[in-house]
Design an enzyme around this catalytic site. Structure first.
Site, PDB file in Angstrom:
ATOM      1  N   HIS A 192       0.817  -1.215   0.000  1.00  0.00           N
ATOM      2  CA  HIS A 192       0.000   0.000   0.000  1.00  0.00           C
ATOM      3  C   HIS A 192       0.852   1.266   0.000  1.00  0.00           C
ATOM      4  O   HIS A 192       0.329   2.360  -0.244  1.00  0.00           O
ATOM      5  CB  HIS A 192      -0.959  -0.013   1.192  1.00  0.00           C
ATOM      6  CG  HIS A 192      -2.108  -0.963   1.019  1.00  0.00           C
ATOM      7  ND1 HIS A 192      -1.965  -2.325   1.180  1.00  0.00           N
ATOM      8  CD2 HIS A 192      -3.402  -0.762   0.660  1.00  0.00           C
ATOM      9  CE1 HIS A 192      -3.124  -2.911   0.951  1.00  0.00           C
ATOM     10  NE2 HIS A 192      -4.011  -1.998   0.621  1.00  0.00           N
ATOM     11  N   TYR A 367       2.096  -8.474  -6.723  1.00  0.00           N
ATOM     12  CA  TYR A 367       1.885  -8.306  -5.284  1.00  0.00           C
ATOM     13  C   TYR A 367       0.447  -8.591  -4.856  1.00  0.00           C
ATOM     14  O   TYR A 367      -0.116  -7.870  -4.033  1.00  0.00           O
ATOM     15  CB  TYR A 367       2.302  -6.905  -4.851  1.00  0.00           C
ATOM     16  CG  TYR A 367       3.801  -6.717  -4.766  1.00  0.00           C
ATOM     17  CD1 TYR A 367       4.555  -7.428  -3.841  1.00  0.00           C
ATOM     18  CD2 TYR A 367       4.469  -5.840  -5.606  1.00  0.00           C
ATOM     19  CE1 TYR A 367       5.931  -7.269  -3.759  1.00  0.00           C
ATOM     20  CE2 TYR A 367       5.841  -5.671  -5.530  1.00  0.00           C
ATOM     21  CZ  TYR A 367       6.565  -6.387  -4.613  1.00  0.00           C
ATOM     22  OH  TYR A 367       7.924  -6.228  -4.530  1.00  0.00           O
ATOM     23  N   HIS A 370      -2.919 -13.347  -2.303  1.00  0.00           N
ATOM     24  CA  HIS A 370      -4.194 -13.800  -1.748  1.00  0.00           C
ATOM     25  C   HIS A 370      -4.185 -15.264  -1.335  1.00  0.00           C
ATOM     26  O   HIS A 370      -4.909 -15.653  -0.421  1.00  0.00           O
ATOM     27  CB  HIS A 370      -5.311 -13.539  -2.758  1.00  0.00           C
ATOM     28  CG  HIS A 370      -5.551 -12.079  -2.998  1.00  0.00           C
ATOM     29  ND1 HIS A 370      -6.172 -11.587  -4.121  1.00  0.00           N
ATOM     30  CD2 HIS A 370      -5.232 -10.985  -2.252  1.00  0.00           C
ATOM     31  CE1 HIS A 370      -6.239 -10.267  -4.059  1.00  0.00           C
ATOM     32  NE2 HIS A 370      -5.661  -9.879  -2.942  1.00  0.00           N
TER      33      HIS A 370
END
Length: 671
Positions: A192, A367, A370
């Site tokens: 992020h 990236y 999951h």
């Protein structure tokens, strides 16, 4: 000429090098050369013999080696001045000398002087001095790999079919190397910090709303408005307690925002230290009454603290994160990559650093971790999705429904309506001073350290993530990144055209599976990365994702740090202060084998993370696994592996009367 001049200098042994300076062999070489100069150099010699002189100089510069007091360069220049001009040989020699002297210095200069260049800008602009807009928030994504196998979208399998066939989790399997969900909470901070696609603009022109640098933008924001929403601007450089600027983290499992708050707390710890120490005596405490002077002081302290805090972030990446990725933590090994170092190529050219960076769509695809989502975090996601969409039928959630729901949430979380210093985390509310209780944050982080992540694997993504994966596949098709067959341009991991995804599906793929893409080269990059065969747990492998993903993560880590001038050329004691640069540096001799995250946890939650605990020193590995690893290494006796019990807070005594009373207390006297 003597033999020393006619042939290249012999390789020097270790015994002939002391503190990076070559002595006996180099001295013999120069003495022979000096003797020839005194006798007058003959001119009947080959170019190769003369070039060997300059090669020796270049080699000495590259190794850090030859003592300039031996005058080898001066002797070479003397020879050049006596050689007949206007010959091919003299031109070759002169070019070699000019090249040597040119590459003695960086071109263009690596840094500029002045306060304008000392601190980070909110949007990342100016991180590259000579290309100040490179990697700025609001830029387009880069493309790393050329698309070599285009296939029309109408000939590709539907995203829904791909998820149900290749990605949907069949069975949850714990991570084979013992990684905890704490590791992926930190990975979320890295991701992020680098990626925030603006979905409100033209979908054919993707824009990244954050900078392409490890500037802790989840804490500090990516524009002046976000930055000012967390600052007190009171002359101390502080931000609001336990506050961060990026509301996206509120929709991550609670361990992610809780960990981010550690960096928020660290910022306020740093500014207090900077003001208390005041190394150069330029700040006032209490801050100046004059508003302009107070703001100037606040900007300086804040900017310095942010540089130090980003240094902490970088040290965590190379001290804890990469140590877990490479499996070094299992071996008690404190080694780490050092991408900051300043060094030269064999040609004497300085290897570039601090020149900037732009993240690419290929790495955005990479990236998506999951399949590593833990069972507990998957359950958390299911509760969150059920609350948002009023259903547990994950197959029924449409893209339009998802976008409508998320847009409403974004509208509700605008800072003007709900300031960042009021945001809850993990269901916990803030105290009167705006901070969270230590015990609440500690519980979240301790739980994350105990919670095993899941293994990277095909058919490993939780069902609840179906709509996220469908949108990711569609997004990658809109942007037309490379197919998995061309990903070898980033990382040479495929052999003889084997498809990553097909290899991962079954030992012998059935006919229907092969029909999905019709040919291995048609497999899309995103799907291929998610379904690639994963690494086994061997020395050097700790993350154990797919082979392509593993290599690319390492390359990206080096590029991100080495391209950032604030982490390389301008990572100096002047910009960070002498105390600051020491504070954020990793210590390979510490109890965490060079890790710094334990120091951060101990600083921000001192009563919950004791110095000898596995939870403190190795939070990225579940304690039961870490005990096995350290038992093998032989150091398990130095640590505890049970969940830490909170200790009583330490009450500081500062005033003279308090110290006197404490020393006279019966309890202290008894000890």
């Amino acid at each position: 000429f003597s033999d020393a001049i006619r042939t290249p200098p012999p390789a020097l042994s270790v015994e002939e090098e002391v503190d990076g300076v070559y002595h006996s062999a180099a001295a013999r070489f120069v003495n022979n050369f000096r003797a020839q100069l005194k006798r007058g150099l003959p001119f009947q010699l080959s170019l190769q013999n003369v070039l060997s002189i300059l090669d020796a100089i270049i080699a000495s510069k590259f190794t850090g080696g030859l003592d300039d007091r031996l005058y080898l360069l001066e002797h070479a220049l003397t020879f050049l001045s006596r050689y007949p001009p206007n010959t091919v040989t003299s031109k070759e020699l002169q070019d070699k000398v000019i090249s040597l002297l040119w590459y003695d210095l960086p071109h263009p200069p690596s840094s500029l002087v002045g306060s304008k260049y000392q601190f980070r800008n909110a949007d990342g602009s100016g991180t590259s001095i000579w290309h100040p807009e490179m990697g700025v928030a609001g830029s387009a994504y880069a493309r790393s790999v050329q698309t070599l196998h285009p296939l029309p979208a109408n000939q590709l399998p539907s995203p829904e079919l791909l998820f149900d066939t290749l990605l949907k989790r069949e069975k949850q399997i714990d991570h084979p190397a013992g990684l905890s969900s704490f590791f992926f909470a930190f990975a979320n901070l890295v991701i992020h910090s680098l990626f925030h696609t603006d979905h409100t603009t033209d979908p054919t022109q993707p824009i990244n709303r954050v900078s392409s640098y490890l500037d802790l933008s989840p804490v500090y924001g990516s524009n002046d408005e976000e930055l000012n929403s967390i600052r007190l601007n009171d002359g101390t450089g502080r931000i609001y307690p336990d506050t961060f600027a990026d509301s996206r983290l509120l929709h991550m499992p609670p361990s992610t925002p809780a960990l981010l708050i550690m960096y928020s707390r660290n910022h306020n710890y740093i500014v207090k230290k900077l003001l208390d120490i005041n190394e150069r005596g330029q700040w006032e405490n209490p801050p100046p009454e004059d508003e302009e002077m107070r703001q100037k002081q606040d900007d300086e302290i804040f900017g310095t603290a942010r540089l130090i805090n980003c240094g902490w972030f970088m040290s965590t990446i190379f001290g804890d994160y990469l140590a877990s990725i490479l499996g070094l933590v299992r071996e008690g090994n404190s080694w780490s990559l050092d991408p900051l170092s300043n060094f030269r190529e064999n040609s004497h050219e300085i290897v570039e650093r601090g020149s900037g960076n732009i993240v690419s769509v290929e790495f955005l695809a990479l990236y998506h971790f999951h399949s590593s989502i833990s069972a507990n975090d998957a359950a958390w996601a299911e509760k969150s999705f059920e609350r948002m969409f009023r259903t547990r039928d994950w197959d029924s959630i449409t893209v339009a429904q998802y976008k409508e729901t998320i847009n409403k949430m974004i509208e509700q979380e605008k800072p003007t309506d709900r300031p960042p210093n009021t945001w809850p985390v993990g269901g916990y509310q803030r105290q009167a001073d705006g901070s969270f209780r230590d015990e609440d944050l500690a519980k979240i982080l301790l739980d994350a350290s105990e919670n095993p992540a899941s293994a990277f694997k095909a058919r490993g993504t939780p069902h609840v993530m179906r709509i996220i994966e469908i949108m990711a596949i569609r997004q990658n098709r809109d942007w037309a990144p490379s197919k998995s067959g061309t990903q070898e341009k980033i990382s040479q991991t495929q052999q003889e055209g084997e498809s990553m995804a097909i290899v991962a599906l079954h030992p012998q793929p059935d006919h229907e599976t092969l029909r999905l893409y019709r040919h291995p080269d048609n497999i899309e990059l995103y799907v291929g990365l998610q379904a690639e065969d994963s690494k086994k747990v061997v020395p050097g492998a700790g993350l154990c994702p797919g082979f392509t993903m593993s290599r690319a993560i390492l390359a990206d880590a080096v590029a991100l740090v080495r391209g950032d001038r604030f982490l390389t050329n301008d990572f100096t004691a002047y910009n960070l202060t002498a105390w600051g640069i020491q504070d954020c540096s990793r210590d390979p001799r510490n109890s965490a084998n060079g890790g710094v995250l334990g120091k951060l946890l101990g600083r921000c939650l001192p009563n919950h993370f004791p110095v000898d605990s596995s939870y403190t020193n190795f939070p990225f590995i579940v304690p039961s696994k870490m005990k096995e690893f350290l038992t093998t290494v032989g150091t398990a006796g130095q640590y505890t592996f049970t969940r830490p019990v909170p200790t009583r807070p330490v009450v500081p005594v500062i005033k003279y009367q308090e110290v006197t009373a404490a020393l006279a207390s019966p309890g202290l006297a008894a000890t």
